[in-house]
Scaffold this active site. Structure first.
Site, PDB file in Angstrom:
ATOM      1  N   GLU A 119      -0.852  -8.657   4.854  1.00  0.00           N
ATOM      2  CA  GLU A 119      -0.593  -8.768   6.303  1.00  0.00           C
ATOM      3  C   GLU A 119      -1.882  -8.707   7.128  1.00  0.00           C
ATOM      4  OE1 GLU A 119      -0.705  -6.076   4.719  1.00  0.00           O
ATOM      5  OE2 GLU A 119      -0.769  -4.276   5.965  1.00  0.00           O
ATOM      6  N   HIS A 138      -3.495  -5.736   0.982  1.00  0.00           N
ATOM      7  CA  HIS A 138      -2.823  -5.954   2.266  1.00  0.00           C
ATOM      8  C   HIS A 138      -2.758  -7.420   2.679  1.00  0.00           C
ATOM      9  CE1 HIS A 138      -2.446  -1.747   3.722  1.00  0.00           C
ATOM     10  NE2 HIS A 138      -3.421  -1.553   2.842  1.00  0.00           N
ATOM     11  N   CYS A 173       0.833  -1.196   0.000  1.00  0.00           N
ATOM     12  CA  CYS A 173       0.000   0.000   0.000  1.00  0.00           C
ATOM     13  C   CYS A 173       0.876   1.258   0.000  1.00  0.00           C
ATOM     14  CB  CYS A 173      -0.977  -0.044   1.184  1.00  0.00           C
ATOM     15  SG  CYS A 173      -2.329   1.136   1.052  1.00  0.00           S
TER      16      CYS A 173
END
Lengths: 79, 223
Positions: free
Chosen positions: B196, B194, B85
């Site tokens: 994560e 994302h 990002c």
């Protein structure tokens, strides 16, 4: 001291959704006849007299503008 | 495996990135934007958020932070680096990855779970995936539209450097539906979505993102 103006604009081939949104809003507000809007950035720099044009060009190219998506102009103006 | 996770003023996702590293049995090493060394880490994650308030352009100021000079030098020597990002935006501004990220074409901030296709499974961060696997991870960004000139797009497409591609409706106007890319060497990867946030079905839509951090583990062990 000198005043330097740097104008940064999205390249013509890069989509400018912010400019388009402004253009689309104008007829709703009763302003007709504006066919296109491009939105960019305008920087006013106060610089010492010993800052040369090459340095100003480097500031614009490496930091104020992203050459991948933006064009820019640098000009000295009367303070 | 020791993985540095950078925190800039305005970074949001450093904590989740550190957690993802730990889920892959790695040690997460916090790095501060003012640091002048990488503390001997094996890899670096540049996480998401709004570094320096997104002033000027997303990533434009972060790219000049002291720690980024170390990251650029290490990346050019082959260290695995992942930008997520805002991290992707920073890596693009730092010229570690080509192109730029621009305002979403419909202007709205997009926050949704997004299907991606994994098209390159030979980068330092994607070896655990099957080629053309589809994964579901969160996407949350206002300036995620990937832009590059025609020559750059051709270079990316012809050399398999598009790592992730959006499946279905293009969420942000990215050229060629590009969600993530890699450098020529395959050690630097950047993506807008994302992974994560998708490492455990308890806290994310899936655990599809964990593969990126396990891939890194394989890469570091093999190195």
């Amino acid at each position: 001291m000198a005043r330097v103006v740097v104008d940064v604009m999205p390249k013509p081939e890069i989509l400018d959704p912010q400019g388009q949104a402004v253009a689309n809003a104008l007829p709703r507000l009763g302003f007709d006849g504006v066919t296109a809007v491009r939105q960019g950035k305008h920087f006013e720099l106060e610089v010492a007299d010993d800052v040369d044009d090459a340095t100003l060009a480097k500031i614009a190219e490496t930091f104020l503008a992203n050459p991948v998506i933006e064009d820019w102009t640098v000009r000295r103006v009367e303070a | 495996m020791r993985v540095g996770v950078i925190t800039f003023p305005g970074t949001l996702d450093d904590v989740d990135a550190q957690r993802a590293v730990r889920y892959a049995d790695g040690e997460a090493v916090p790095l501060w934007h003012g640091d002048h060394d990488l503390k001997g880490v094996d890899a670096v994650i540049v996480p998401g958020g709004f570094s320096y308030g997104d002033y000027l352009r997303c990533g434009a100021i972060a790219r000049f932070a002291p720690v980024m000079q170390e990251v650029i030098e290490a990346a050019n020597k082959g260290m695995p680096v992942l930008g997520i990002c805002n991290g992707f935006q920073i890596l693009a501004e730092a010229h570690l990855l080509p192109g730029a990220l621009t305002r979403n074409h419909r202007l709205h901030f997009v926050c949704r779970d997004q299907w991606l296709k994994v098209e390159n499974t030979s980068t330092a961060w994607t070896t655990r995936y099957d080629k053309n696997a589809e994964i579901l991870v969160p996407l949350k960004s206002g300036e995620g539209g990937y832009q590059a000139d025609e020559d750059t797009l051709k270079e990316l497409e012809d050399n398999g450097r598009v790592v992730f591609r959006y499946v279905g409706d293009n969420p942000n106007g990215s050229r060629n539906n590009i969600a993530g890319i890699t450098n020529a060497r395959g050690n630097v990867v950047g993506l807008m979505p994302h992974p994560e946030h998708a490492i455990d079905a308890l806290t994310g839509p899936t655990d599809d993102g964990l593969g990126m951090f396990l891939s890194l583990l394989d890469t570091v062990v093999k190195a």
